[in-house]
Design an enzyme around this catalytic site. Structure first.
Site, PDB file in Angstrom:
ATOM      1  N   ASP A   1      47.803  38.117  33.590  1.00 48.01           N
ATOM      2  CA  ASP A   1      47.020  39.327  33.829  1.00 48.01           C
ATOM      3  C   ASP A   1      45.563  39.058  33.469  1.00 48.01           C
ATOM      4  O   ASP A   1      45.282  38.475  32.420  1.00 48.01           O
ATOM      5  CB  ASP A   1      47.553  40.489  32.981  1.00 48.01           C
TER       6      ASP A   1
ATOM      7  N   HIS B   1      37.760  40.573  38.437  1.00 49.08           N
ATOM      8  CA  HIS B   1      38.665  41.360  37.611  1.00 49.08           C
ATOM      9  C   HIS B   1      40.022  40.701  37.404  1.00 49.08           C
ATOM     10  O   HIS B   1      40.855  41.252  36.685  1.00 49.08           O
ATOM     11  CB  HIS B   1      38.858  42.743  38.234  1.00 49.08           C
TER      12      HIS B   1
END
Length: 425
Positions: A395, A186
């Site tokens: 991110d 992730h």
């Protein structure tokens, strides 16, 4: 027409049980006067997987039998563990893996968030290399493998998640060779030049651990390419069309950008609580254009940099003073960790500086909130904001950008998205 996640998974599962494995369960358990209490967990991984698990319940083609395995959020004394297991299974279709506070300190705050998190987000100067952290990381992955070995069925499909459990696929493969194992990361997977900063044994064992899976997924093609390059340069394994041949099986490596429940956000405006909160916000903030910033407290999010940029904007564009306001919501994270407590103080000092410098009666340049935001409130913030500012320094994906666009079904609103977010790829 693109296939939905349910359509893709239906032939793979075909009546088999799906076992989701992550560091955290979708709830946290606590003990108050000998009584157990369960609260919903927060975080991008839990939110994304919870949405997916809800889709399992709604999809007739998918099996109703599934299990979520992970840590229950707090240490639990041995006498209470059987009760926690019973309630987790019956209420949440979950199975807890119990860890002590000392283990979590070395594992979660140690190797996971002092070594892997900063390194994989390219904050190399923040990275801590300590052998005890690595040893505990290995021990916790082994503990998860032992817990899973006791409850898995031979035809289960095991789906392992994120950087906390990168050694687990290989450990499971050694215990149960017939298992179908998937892994999804992730966060970003860094370039080879950054990944190689890990000590030689660590980086080899991490790559070998991941290659125990049958399928490895990443958010973007860039992360997938970085992983395959590291596998080639460190392990000497080439790939053909994303397939890596190991000594005992073929591993497929591919890109699967994480999405959101679009329908839920698109229909949020019709919710009475959301509509009421939206009207209250519009009344309280009338006369200004609203810029929204929502982030979990973390150095990778670039919150201080965003505030400095906003300050520069007000300084160089004085005609906008009194006409715009930055609504900054910072979601608490890793409370009690010194680095994060310092970061929170720096953010609040910057907010005070900007408001003190530019603010006047009737206008506050930065409206700052440090809190968890429930869904209805978040949807109202999306609906009322003219601009959504998503500018992380790095991110893995960033679902805020997607949620904002999904909520603005009328095509209004402006999303300013950093190219350093996976959502921009």
């Amino acid at each position: 027409m693109a296939l939905s996640t349910q359509d893709k998974l239906a032939p793979v599962l075909s009546g088999r049980r799906l076992v989701i494995v992550s560091n955290r369960l979708p709830f946290s358990v606590s003990v108050d006067n000998g009584r157990l209490s369960f609260q919903a967990s927060a975080g991008g991984l839990v939110t994304g997987l919870a949405s997916f698990r809800e889709s399992l319940d709604q999809g007739a083609a998918l099996p109703p039998e599934h299990l979520w395995v992970g840590w229950p959020g707090n240490s639990v004394d041995p006498p209470l563990r059987e009760s926690v297991i019973e309630q987790a299974l019956s209420r949440f279709q979950s199975y807890p893996v119990f860890l002590s506070e000392e283990q979590m300190e070395q594992f979660y705050q140690g190797f996971c968030n002092s070594t892997i998190w900063p390194l994989f987000h390219y904050f190399t100067s923040y990275t801590v290399y300590q052998q005890p952290f690595w040893q505990t990381y290995k021990q916790i992955n082994e503990l998860f493998a032992e817990a899973l070995d006791a409850i898995l069925k031979p035809d289960d499909v095991v789906w392992v998640h994120d950087y906390h459990l990168m050694l687990l696929p290989r450990l499971l493969r050694a215990l149960q060779r017939r298992l179908s194992i998937g892994f999804f990361l992730h966060i970003p997977f860094p370039s080879f030049e950054v990944f190689r900063l890990l000590p030689g044994q660590w980086r080899r064992e991490i790559l070998e651990g991941l290659l125990g899976a049958d399928l490895i997924g990443f958010h973007t093609y860039e992360y997938t390419h970085h992983f395959l390059q590291s596998v080639l340069r460190i392990l000497g394994c080439e790939h053909h069309m994303g397939q890596v041949l190991t000594t005992d099986h073929v591993v497929k490596v591919d890109t699967f950008p994480m999405g959101i429940d679009v329908g839920r956000f698109a229909s949020a405006a019709a919710n009475a609580d959301t509509e009421s909160e939206r009207r209250n916000l519009e009344e309280a903030l009338s006369g200004v254009r609203l810029i929204l910033s929502v982030d979990r407290l973390d150095y990778s999010k670039g919150i201080s940099n965003r505030l400095e940029g906003y300050e520069l904007f007000l300084e160089t564009n004085p005609e906008f003073q009194g006409k715009v306001a930055l609504l900054m919501v910072v979601v608490p994270s890793r409370i009690g960790v010194m680095q994060y407590d310092l970061m929170k103080r720096q953010i609040e000092e910057l907010v005070g500086k900007i408001n003190g410098r530019f603010g006047r009666v009737g206008w506050t340049p930065v409206i700052y909130q440090y809190r968890h935001v429930p869904f209805e409130s978040l949807a109202a913030l999306y609906a009322v904001s003219d601009v959504c500012l998503v500018t992380p320094l790095r991110d893995g994906m960033n679902l805020i950008a997607k949620e904002y666009l999904a909520t603005r079904g009328d095509g209004t609103g402006v999303l300013i998205l950093s190219e350093m977010a996976g959502a921009a790829k």
